[in-house]
Motif scaffolding. Structure first.
Motif, PDB file in Angstrom:
ATOM      1  N   GLU A 173      55.629  32.857  47.144  1.00 32.63           N
ATOM      2  CA  GLU A 173      55.257  31.547  47.691  1.00 32.63           C
ATOM      3  C   GLU A 173      54.826  31.568  49.148  1.00 32.63           C
ATOM      4  OE1 GLU A 173      58.530  32.025  46.436  1.00 32.63           O
ATOM      5  OE2 GLU A 173      57.859  31.568  44.409  1.00 32.63           O
ATOM      6  N   ALA A 174      55.280  32.570  49.933  1.00 31.79           N
ATOM      7  CA  ALA A 174      55.045  32.498  51.377  1.00 31.79           C
ATOM      8  C   ALA A 174      55.190  33.852  52.058  1.00 31.79           C
ATOM      9  CB  ALA A 174      56.047  31.525  52.007  1.00 31.79           C
ATOM     10  N   HIS A 175      54.746  33.879  53.321  1.00 36.93           N
ATOM     11  CA  HIS A 175      55.027  34.990  54.232  1.00 36.93           C
ATOM     12  C   HIS A 175      56.179  34.491  55.094  1.00 36.93           C
ATOM     13  CE1 HIS A 175      51.453  37.435  53.362  1.00 36.93           C
ATOM     14  NE2 HIS A 175      50.888  36.263  53.108  1.00 36.93           N
TER      15      HIS A 175
ATOM     16  N   LYS B 276      48.448  29.188  54.369  1.00 33.69           N
ATOM     17  CA  LYS B 276      48.211  27.791  54.724  1.00 33.69           C
ATOM     18  C   LYS B 276      48.731  27.601  56.153  1.00 33.69           C
ATOM     19  CE  LYS B 276      48.968  26.014  50.041  1.00 33.69           C
ATOM     20  NZ  LYS B 276      49.812  25.113  49.231  1.00 33.69           N
ATOM     21  N   THR B 277      47.910  27.912  57.131  1.00 35.46           N
ATOM     22  CA  THR B 277      48.353  27.878  58.523  1.00 35.46           C
ATOM     23  C   THR B 277      48.648  26.473  59.026  1.00 35.46           C
ATOM     24  OG1 THR B 277      46.059  27.934  59.275  1.00 35.46           O
ATOM     25  CG2 THR B 277      47.222  30.042  59.130  1.00 35.46           C
ATOM     26  N   ASP B 278      48.180  25.463  58.324  1.00 38.05           N
ATOM     27  CA  ASP B 278      48.475  24.085  58.726  1.00 38.05           C
ATOM     28  C   ASP B 278      49.827  23.605  58.200  1.00 38.05           C
ATOM     29  OD1 ASP B 278      47.347  24.264  56.163  1.00 38.05           O
ATOM     30  OD2 ASP B 278      46.663  22.196  56.207  1.00 38.05           O
TER      31      ASP B 278
ATOM     32  N   GLU C 258      68.616  29.205  63.455  1.00 40.81           N
ATOM     33  CA  GLU C 258      70.027  29.022  63.165  1.00 40.81           C
ATOM     34  C   GLU C 258      70.779  30.287  63.538  1.00 40.81           C
ATOM     35  OE1 GLU C 258      72.821  28.098  59.296  1.00 40.81           O
ATOM     36  OE2 GLU C 258      70.764  27.379  59.286  1.00 40.81           O
ATOM     37  N   ASN C 259      71.841  30.117  64.321  1.00 41.71           N
ATOM     38  CA  ASN C 259      72.687  31.240  64.746  1.00 41.71           C
ATOM     39  C   ASN C 259      71.888  32.375  65.378  1.00 41.71           C
ATOM     40  OD1 ASN C 259      75.050  29.949  63.798  1.00 41.71           O
ATOM     41  ND2 ASN C 259      74.686  30.720  61.734  1.00 41.71           N
ATOM     42  N   GLY C 260      70.903  32.041  66.194  1.00 38.91           N
ATOM     43  CA  GLY C 260      70.126  33.055  66.897  1.00 38.91           C
ATOM     44  C   GLY C 260      69.074  33.755  66.069  1.00 38.91           C
ATOM     45  N   VAL C 261      68.815  33.260  64.860  1.00 34.73           N
ATOM     46  CA  VAL C 261      67.780  33.849  64.002  1.00 34.73           C
ATOM     47  C   VAL C 261      66.684  32.820  63.788  1.00 34.73           C
ATOM     48  CG1 VAL C 261      67.237  34.874  61.760  1.00 34.73           C
ATOM     49  CG2 VAL C 261      69.447  35.347  62.844  1.00 34.73           C
ATOM     50  N   LEU C 262      65.474  33.158  64.234  1.00 36.95           N
ATOM     51  CA  LEU C 262      64.299  32.319  64.025  1.00 36.95           C
ATOM     52  C   LEU C 262      63.670  32.703  62.691  1.00 36.95           C
ATOM     53  CD1 LEU C 262      62.058  30.340  65.112  1.00 36.95           C
ATOM     54  CD2 LEU C 262      60.917  32.404  65.964  1.00 36.95           C
ATOM     55  N   THR C 263      63.420  31.708  61.844  1.00 36.27           N
ATOM     56  CA  THR C 263      62.736  31.947  60.570  1.00 36.27           C
ATOM     57  C   THR C 263      61.455  31.132  60.568  1.00 36.27           C
ATOM     58  OG1 THR C 263      64.843  32.275  59.425  1.00 36.27           O
ATOM     59  CG2 THR C 263      62.918  31.822  58.051  1.00 36.27           C
ATOM     60  N   VAL C 264      60.328  31.823  60.413  1.00 35.27           N
ATOM     61  CA  VAL C 264      59.021  31.173  60.345  1.00 35.27           C
ATOM     62  C   VAL C 264      58.493  31.402  58.929  1.00 35.27           C
ATOM     63  CG1 VAL C 264      56.681  31.059  61.280  1.00 35.27           C
ATOM     64  CG2 VAL C 264      58.605  31.600  62.802  1.00 35.27           C
ATOM     65  N   THR C 265      58.164  30.306  58.255  1.00 34.49           N
ATOM     66  CA  THR C 265      57.659  30.386  56.885  1.00 34.49           C
ATOM     67  C   THR C 265      56.215  29.906  56.858  1.00 34.49           C
ATOM     68  OG1 THR C 265      59.882  29.938  56.059  1.00 34.49           O
ATOM     69  CG2 THR C 265      58.067  29.660  54.499  1.00 34.49           C
ATOM     70  N   VAL C 266      55.331  30.770  56.371  1.00 37.53           N
ATOM     71  CA  VAL C 266      53.909  30.455  56.265  1.00 37.53           C
ATOM     72  C   VAL C 266      53.566  30.421  54.774  1.00 37.53           C
ATOM     73  CG1 VAL C 266      51.569  31.095  56.946  1.00 37.53           C
ATOM     74  CG2 VAL C 266      53.508  31.724  58.421  1.00 37.53           C
ATOM     75  N   PRO C 267      53.407  29.230  54.196  1.00 35.05           N
ATOM     76  CA  PRO C 267      53.100  29.129  52.766  1.00 35.05           C
ATOM     77  C   PRO C 267      51.790  29.835  52.411  1.00 35.05           C
ATOM     78  CG  PRO C 267      53.667  26.979  53.666  1.00 35.05           C
ATOM     79  CD  PRO C 267      53.491  27.914  54.825  1.00 35.05           C
TER      80      PRO C 267
END
Length: 134
Positions: free
Chosen positions: A36-38, A100-102, A109-118
């Protein structure tokens, strides 16, 4: 270790995926692809979400940056060792065409950044049957 960042760096020298980080504040980032995503995960202990910036530049370049400030020093402090990174960091990743960059989402959360790119649904080319004559 994946060769993708090295290959992207050779093909697109303006988009270095590695070695763009201050040696004193290296942000280690994992990148995985799901159906579903990167998904990018960065360990940023001690940073607040306000100290981190997530951007999409030039259409498909994911940029994660921020700054880890040095601790305030007291004249009476005696440092025996300083190993934790400090200073600015910047990482760039050239995203594939199927993103889908838009619709990028980022959470911390707890010092962990999560970036989800569909991901976009990739349509398979339809096969057209050609009649054989003769």
């Amino acid at each position: 270790m994946s060769l993708v960042p090295q290959i992207l760096s050779e093909v697109f020298p303006q988009f270095q995926a590695t070695n763009e980080v201050s040696a004193s504040a290296n942000a280690r980032i994992d990148w995985k692809e799901t159906p579903e995503a990167h998904v990018f995960k960065a360990d940023l202990p001690g940073l607040k979400k306000e100290e981190v910036k997530v951007e999409v530049e030039e259409g498909r370049v994911l940029q994660i940056s921020g700054e880890r400030a040095a601790e305030k020093e007291d004249k009476n402090d005696i440092w025996h060792r300083m190993e934790r990174g400090r200073g600015k960091f910047l990482r760039r990743f050239y995203l594939p065409e199927n993103t889908k960059t838009d619709e990028v989402k980022a959470t911390m959360e707890n010092g962990v950044l999560t970036v989800t790119v569909p991901k976009k649904e990739v349509k398979k080319p339809e096969a057209k049957t050609i009649e054989i004559t003769g």
